[in-house]
Scaffold this motif. Structure first.
Motif, PDB file in Angstrom:
ATOM      1  N   TRP A 198      10.184   5.567  -3.118  1.00  0.00           N
ATOM      2  CA  TRP A 198      10.196   4.267  -3.676  1.00  0.00           C
ATOM      3  C   TRP A 198      11.030   4.079  -5.145  1.00  0.00           C
ATOM      4  CZ3 TRP A 198       8.591   0.415  -1.977  1.00  0.00           C
ATOM      5  CH2 TRP A 198       7.742   0.015  -3.674  1.00  0.00           C
ATOM      6  N   GLN A 199      11.316   5.252  -6.756  1.00  0.00           N
ATOM      7  CA  GLN A 199      11.462   4.454  -7.392  1.00  0.00           C
ATOM      8  C   GLN A 199      13.637   4.272  -7.514  1.00  0.00           C
ATOM      9  OE1 GLN A 199      10.006   4.708 -10.465  1.00  0.00           O
ATOM     10  NE2 GLN A 199       8.007   5.123  -9.563  1.00  0.00           N
ATOM     11  N   ASP A 200      13.589   4.526  -6.774  1.00  0.00           N
ATOM     12  CA  ASP A 200      15.866   3.657  -6.241  1.00  0.00           C
ATOM     13  C   ASP A 200      14.471   2.517  -5.638  1.00  0.00           C
ATOM     14  OD1 ASP A 200      16.242   5.999  -7.667  1.00  0.00           O
ATOM     15  OD2 ASP A 200      16.422   6.930  -4.954  1.00  0.00           O
ATOM     16  N   ILE A 201      14.000   2.298  -4.735  1.00  0.00           N
ATOM     17  CA  ILE A 201      14.120   0.833  -4.104  1.00  0.00           C
ATOM     18  C   ILE A 201      13.537   0.075  -5.683  1.00  0.00           C
ATOM     19  CG2 ILE A 201      12.242   0.034  -2.577  1.00  0.00           C
ATOM     20  CD1 ILE A 201      12.130   2.326  -1.653  1.00  0.00           C
ATOM     21  N   LYS A 202      12.329   0.606  -5.919  1.00  0.00           N
ATOM     22  CA  LYS A 202      12.067  -0.785  -7.343  1.00  0.00           C
ATOM     23  C   LYS A 202      13.105  -0.999  -8.532  1.00  0.00           C
ATOM     24  CE  LYS A 202       8.297   1.091  -9.688  1.00  0.00           C
ATOM     25  NZ  LYS A 202       7.715   1.540 -10.827  1.00  0.00           N
ATOM     26  N   LEU A 219      19.871  -5.024  -1.435  1.00  0.00           N
ATOM     27  CA  LEU A 219      19.452  -5.797  -0.054  1.00  0.00           C
ATOM     28  C   LEU A 219      18.739  -4.688   1.056  1.00  0.00           C
ATOM     29  CD1 LEU A 219      23.032  -7.320   1.551  1.00  0.00           C
ATOM     30  CD2 LEU A 219      21.207  -8.410   0.197  1.00  0.00           C
ATOM     31  N   ASP A 220      19.404  -3.492   0.708  1.00  0.00           N
ATOM     32  CA  ASP A 220      18.409  -2.667   1.459  1.00  0.00           C
ATOM     33  C   ASP A 220      16.815  -2.474   1.467  1.00  0.00           C
ATOM     34  OD1 ASP A 220      20.097  -1.872   3.317  1.00  0.00           O
ATOM     35  OD2 ASP A 220      20.490  -0.118   2.118  1.00  0.00           O
ATOM     36  N   ALA A 221      16.843  -2.037  -0.348  1.00  0.00           N
ATOM     37  CA  ALA A 221      15.549  -1.896  -0.708  1.00  0.00           C
ATOM     38  C   ALA A 221      14.324  -3.707  -0.552  1.00  0.00           C
ATOM     39  CB  ALA A 221      14.992  -2.358  -2.590  1.00  0.00           C
ATOM     40  N   THR A 250      12.646   4.436   5.972  1.00  0.00           N
ATOM     41  CA  THR A 250      12.953   3.495   6.389  1.00  0.00           C
ATOM     42  C   THR A 250      14.105   2.996   5.821  1.00  0.00           C
ATOM     43  OG1 THR A 250      11.692   1.916   7.864  1.00  0.00           O
ATOM     44  CG2 THR A 250      13.575   0.751   7.721  1.00  0.00           C
ATOM     45  N   VAL A 251      14.522   2.788   4.726  1.00  0.00           N
ATOM     46  CA  VAL A 251      15.844   2.551   4.134  1.00  0.00           C
ATOM     47  C   VAL A 251      16.644   3.872   3.703  1.00  0.00           C
ATOM     48  CG1 VAL A 251      15.383   0.434   3.562  1.00  0.00           C
ATOM     49  CG2 VAL A 251      14.626   2.270   2.181  1.00  0.00           C
ATOM     50  N   ASP A 252      15.991   5.090   4.031  1.00  0.00           N
ATOM     51  CA  ASP A 252      16.160   6.054   3.001  1.00  0.00           C
ATOM     52  C   ASP A 252      17.206   6.491   1.891  1.00  0.00           C
ATOM     53  OD1 ASP A 252      16.635   8.891   3.185  1.00  0.00           O
ATOM     54  OD2 ASP A 252      19.074   8.508   3.373  1.00  0.00           O
ATOM     55  N   ARG A 285       0.773  -1.731   0.000  1.00  0.00           N
ATOM     56  CA  ARG A 285       0.288   0.301   0.615  1.00  0.00           C
ATOM     57  C   ARG A 285       0.801   1.295   0.116  1.00  0.00           C
ATOM     58  NH1 ARG A 285      -4.993  -0.995  -1.583  1.00  0.00           N
ATOM     59  NH2 ARG A 285      -6.066   0.422  -0.296  1.00  0.00           N
ATOM     60  N   VAL A 286       0.295   2.053  -0.234  1.00  0.00           N
ATOM     61  CA  VAL A 286       1.222   3.864  -0.275  1.00  0.00           C
ATOM     62  C   VAL A 286       2.127   3.972   1.371  1.00  0.00           C
ATOM     63  CG1 VAL A 286       1.043   6.073  -0.546  1.00  0.00           C
ATOM     64  CG2 VAL A 286      -0.527   4.457  -2.265  1.00  0.00           C
ATOM     65  N   SER A 287       0.629   3.709   2.337  1.00  0.00           N
ATOM     66  CA  SER A 287       1.727   3.431   3.192  1.00  0.00           C
ATOM     67  C   SER A 287       2.647   3.179   3.836  1.00  0.00           C
ATOM     68  CB  SER A 287       0.370   3.694   4.317  1.00  0.00           C
ATOM     69  OG  SER A 287      -0.047   2.104   4.342  1.00  0.00           O
ATOM     70  N   GLU A 288       2.644   1.989   3.536  1.00  0.00           N
ATOM     71  CA  GLU A 288       3.692   0.490   3.338  1.00  0.00           C
ATOM     72  C   GLU A 288       4.792   1.559   2.615  1.00  0.00           C
ATOM     73  OE1 GLU A 288       1.472  -3.020   4.616  1.00  0.00           O
ATOM     74  OE2 GLU A 288       1.430  -2.779   2.150  1.00  0.00           O
ATOM     75  N   ALA A 289       4.775   1.638   1.541  1.00  0.00           N
ATOM     76  CA  ALA A 289       5.935   2.180   0.608  1.00  0.00           C
ATOM     77  C   ALA A 289       6.044   3.047   1.172  1.00  0.00           C
ATOM     78  CB  ALA A 289       5.130   1.906  -0.541  1.00  0.00           C
ATOM     79  N   GLN A 290       5.568   3.803   1.572  1.00  0.00           N
ATOM     80  CA  GLN A 290       6.196   5.529   2.584  1.00  0.00           C
ATOM     81  C   GLN A 290       7.146   4.799   3.904  1.00  0.00           C
ATOM     82  OE1 GLN A 290       2.594   7.594   2.748  1.00  0.00           O
ATOM     83  NE2 GLN A 290       3.182   9.040   1.245  1.00  0.00           N
TER      84      GLN A 290
END
Length: 188
Positions: free
Chosen positions: A36-40, A48-50, A31-33, A21-26
């Motif tokens: 979202w696009q960088d996480i994807k 590993l962080d993502a 948490t991993v600083d 959910r958006v709230s979870e993605a936030q």
């Protein structure tokens, strides 16, 4: 993307990043600083962080008190895999590259995909069957479809029009039809 987490001595667990959910993605972003696009993008690189952030936040659904520091998997316990939707898009794009490239054949694309794609797919069998199906597809989609002249009139039923469920009215050779009637001039 699917993250496959295999704890030491345990069974593989699958976590679908697209289920967030958006709230979870936030929460993962903070948490991993990372954005979202960088996480994807990081998932594609097995960052590993993502991966840790996403698995942790999904695990929190069933274990609300789980703290990020308490979820510390080994560096080789997580990897990311493409879901079926991503595999389908990848295969479609690869075969689309054949169009307009005289040096590339569907067989060449299929060979390359068979060598690489099942290893990065969450469902390797789906990837293989999709590649095989696309490789066997007709070369010219227009040739695969019957032209109107090739259709059997007996298959069309008694209705003269595909939109009419009633039999047409009989007309004589002297009766005008829309194809033989003169066009009316516009009065406007």
């Amino acid at each position: 993307m699917i993250i496959v987490y295999t704890p030491a001595g345990g069974e593989p667990e699958h976590y679908d990043a697209s289920s967030l959910r958006v709230s979870e993605a936030q929460i993962v972003q903070r948490t991993v600083d990372m954005k979202w696009q960088d996480i994807k993008a990081g998932l594609e690189q097995d960052d590993l962080d993502a991966m840790r952030g996403i698995v942790w936040v999904i695990k929190k659904r069933s274990q609300p008190s789980l703290r990020f520091g308490e979820f510390d998997p080994g560096v080789d316990e997580m990897t990311s895999r493409m879901d079926q939707k991503e595999v389908t898009a990848y295969v479609d794009n690869a075969f689309a590259a054949v169009d307009g490239d005289d040096d590339l054949t569907p067989e060449m694309v299929a060979t390359i995909l068979r060598e690489r794609l099942p290893d990065v797919a969450a469902d390797p069998e789906h990837a293989r069957s999709l590649i095989d199906a696309r490789a066997q597809a007709p070369k010219d989609p227009a040739a695969a479809e019957a032209s109107p002249q090739e259709t059997d009139p007996a298959d069309q039923g008694s209705s003269p029009s595909p939109t009419s469920s009633e039999p047409g009215t009989a007309t004589s050779d002297s009766s005008p039809t829309s194809s033989t009637s003169p066009l009316m001039e516009s009065t406007a």
